[in-house]
Write a protein that holds these residues in place. Structure first.
Motif, PDB file in Angstrom:
ATOM      1  N   UNK A  32     -19.283 -39.249  -7.766  1.00  0.00           N
ATOM      2  CA  UNK A  32     -18.755 -40.340  -8.589  1.00  0.00           C
ATOM      3  C   UNK A  32     -19.607 -40.921  -9.649  1.00  0.00           C
ATOM      4  N   UNK A  33     -19.519 -40.918 -10.899  1.00  0.00           N
ATOM      5  CA  UNK A  33     -20.387 -41.547 -11.821  1.00  0.00           C
ATOM      6  C   UNK A  33     -19.769 -42.796 -12.736  1.00  0.00           C
ATOM      7  N   UNK A  34     -20.350 -43.678 -12.946  1.00  0.00           N
ATOM      8  CA  UNK A  34     -19.804 -44.916 -13.845  1.00  0.00           C
ATOM      9  C   UNK A  34     -19.877 -44.442 -15.123  1.00  0.00           C
ATOM     10  N   UNK A  35     -19.257 -44.997 -15.851  1.00  0.00           N
ATOM     11  CA  UNK A  35     -19.276 -44.309 -17.351  1.00  0.00           C
ATOM     12  C   UNK A  35     -20.432 -44.648 -18.006  1.00  0.00           C
ATOM     13  N   UNK A  36     -21.202 -45.610 -17.628  1.00  0.00           N
ATOM     14  CA  UNK A  36     -22.593 -45.851 -18.172  1.00  0.00           C
ATOM     15  C   UNK A  36     -23.546 -44.718 -17.771  1.00  0.00           C
ATOM     16  N   UNK A  37     -23.359 -44.353 -16.329  1.00  0.00           N
ATOM     17  CA  UNK A  37     -24.096 -43.539 -15.988  1.00  0.00           C
ATOM     18  C   UNK A  37     -23.741 -42.023 -16.566  1.00  0.00           C
ATOM     19  N   UNK A  38     -22.320 -41.772 -16.944  1.00  0.00           N
ATOM     20  CA  UNK A  38     -22.114 -40.492 -17.494  1.00  0.00           C
ATOM     21  C   UNK A  38     -22.448 -40.635 -18.956  1.00  0.00           C
ATOM     22  N   UNK A  41     -30.210 -36.207 -10.503  1.00  0.00           N
ATOM     23  CA  UNK A  41     -29.486 -35.662 -11.731  1.00  0.00           C
ATOM     24  C   UNK A  41     -30.269 -35.816 -13.066  1.00  0.00           C
ATOM     25  N   UNK A  42     -31.327 -36.756 -12.675  1.00  0.00           N
ATOM     26  CA  UNK A  42     -32.468 -36.737 -13.693  1.00  0.00           C
ATOM     27  C   UNK A  42     -33.799 -36.662 -13.339  1.00  0.00           C
TER      28      UNK A  42
END
Length: 85
Positions: free
Chosen positions: A6-12, A42-43
């Motif tokens: 689950x990613x927040x919009x900022x993370x995405x 992821x990074x």
């Protein structure tokens, strides 16, 4: 099989920006998100391996990992294609 992350919009948004080009720690908020995404694998920092492979950018830049790339790719494949007309 692992559950989807689950990613927040900022993370995405940060991951999508890293897809276009390596990110540099200019903004403390972006740097915090990059470090959080590094913890989720992821990074990663570009580091010495990138320089050894011929990249001339900063070793302190953040880039996508294979897992980050695969996550973005799988999300793109799940999104239905809109048809015009």
């Amino acid at each position: 099989m692992s559950e989807p992350l689950e990613l927040s919009d900022l993370e995405r948004d940060v991951l999508l920006a890293a897809l276009r080009e390596p990110l540099f720690d200019r903004d403390p908020m972006v740097m915090g998100l990059c470090l959080h995404l590094c913890g989720r694998r992821l990074m990663q920092r570009a580091g010495g391996a990138a320089i050894a492979n011929g990249w001339r950018g900063s070793p302190y830049a953040f880039v996508l990992t294979r897992e980050g790339w695969n996550l973005l790719k799988s999300e793109r494949l799940r999104t239905p294609i809109r048809r015009a007309g």
